[in-house]
Design a protein around this motif. Sequence first.
Motif, PDB file in Angstrom:
ATOM      1  N   VAL A 194      -5.373   5.447   0.791  1.00  0.00           N
ATOM      2  CA  VAL A 194      -6.705   5.341   0.788  1.00  0.00           C
ATOM      3  C   VAL A 194      -7.161   4.011   0.329  1.00  0.00           C
ATOM      4  O   VAL A 194      -7.842   3.270   0.707  1.00  0.00           O
ATOM      5  CB  VAL A 194      -7.610   6.435   0.477  1.00  0.00           C
ATOM      6  CG1 VAL A 194      -9.011   5.975   0.532  1.00  0.00           C
ATOM      7  CG2 VAL A 194      -7.424   7.694   1.700  1.00  0.00           C
TER       8      VAL A 194
ATOM      9  N   THR B 215      -6.730   0.939   1.882  1.00  0.00           N
ATOM     10  CA  THR B 215      -7.066   0.605   3.061  1.00  0.00           C
ATOM     11  C   THR B 215      -8.535  -0.335   3.016  1.00  0.00           C
ATOM     12  O   THR B 215      -9.390   0.176   2.278  1.00  0.00           O
ATOM     13  CB  THR B 215      -7.549   1.971   3.722  1.00  0.00           C
ATOM     14  OG1 THR B 215      -6.197   2.645   3.964  1.00  0.00           O
ATOM     15  CG2 THR B 215      -8.104   1.606   5.321  1.00  0.00           C
TER      16      THR B 215
ATOM     17  N   ALA C 216     -12.262   1.347   3.137  1.00  0.00           N
ATOM     18  CA  ALA C 216     -12.396   2.795   2.441  1.00  0.00           C
ATOM     19  C   ALA C 216     -12.957   2.668   0.854  1.00  0.00           C
ATOM     20  O   ALA C 216     -12.538   1.825   0.103  1.00  0.00           O
ATOM     21  CB  ALA C 216     -10.775   3.397   2.509  1.00  0.00           C
TER      22      ALA C 216
ATOM     23  N   VAL D   9     -15.057   5.605   4.774  1.00  0.00           N
ATOM     24  CA  VAL D   9     -14.530   4.643   5.286  1.00  0.00           C
ATOM     25  C   VAL D   9     -15.497   4.027   6.394  1.00  0.00           C
ATOM     26  O   VAL D   9     -16.325   4.588   6.789  1.00  0.00           O
ATOM     27  CB  VAL D   9     -13.205   4.899   5.928  1.00  0.00           C
ATOM     28  CG1 VAL D   9     -13.462   5.897   6.952  1.00  0.00           C
ATOM     29  CG2 VAL D   9     -12.124   3.804   6.446  1.00  0.00           C
TER      30      VAL D   9
END
Length: 324
Positions: free
Chosen positions: A20, A23, A26, A48
Amino acid sequence: MLHLRLIVPSDRTEQVCDLVRNTVGATHLTRLRGAALDPPGDLLTCEVAREAADPLLAALRELGIADAGSISVEPVELTLSKSADRAEEEAPGEGADAVLWESLVEETHEESSLTVTYLAFLTVATMLAAYGVMLDSSILIVGAMVVGPEFGPLAGFCTSLVRRDAALARRSLVALLVGFPLAVLLTGAFAEILNAVGLFTHAKFSAPHPATQFIWQPTADSFVVAFLAGIAGILSLTSAKSGALVGVAISVTTVPAAANAALAISYTDWHEVWGSTVQLALNLAGIAMAGTLTLLAQKWYWASNVQRYPKGLFTRRGPGRAPR
């Protein structure tokens, strides 16, 4: 933004946290150790950007979170956060253009099942359309179109072709190939009852119907309209703009064609039976073809975006931002 709620086995928590954090799009990652009891594990939440959600969900599936824990996703109506604003800016593309394949498969899976509720809606819609034909009422025809649930299995069939999901294809085809004949059969019985009490008559059916005669007179226009409606319907599903589905519903004559076929069978008017059947087939084919091509175009669009960033479109670089 989308809110993700994850139940993660304790031995995979760090992997998920790293995923996470790395990413693009996010943010707002939180962790509660040992908070989950069934299944046991840690509770993680994050938000996200919609355009970055599908790769993250796919990565979570690869880590086995859906099998050993759970993944819940829900839309966030309002987020007042600079971190969230930054995450949406970093995520490539626009949220309205993103396709959440996991969500689409789940939604069409539910909508394409042959259930009592589905059959009830389809049958009632067909009966309403039969009344609309008898009274030559365009208002009743439009109402029947709105009530009809047939776009669900059509969208499921389109999704199954693109995702190569044989189970979803079978489920969708069963809903269509069983649902429509059963609705026609029940509407025919309904027509016989009303004919017996004098509400329906052969004279009413054979009288000129200028407002509704298009139902059993298929033309090339029927296919074009259904094709355009199929594009709009799939776009409304993939962009979470479900309100557009109402416009799609009143654009095609699937349910009215089935209703007219039922009435024509009752009065042994085989010419109208044939015309109604062809109209129904043209509409179903047009929607299915357009929906499949639309999903393929959306899939190609996002795949081409990923290819522009071969080192990882959704992976953060360094402490700050993603490549633009």
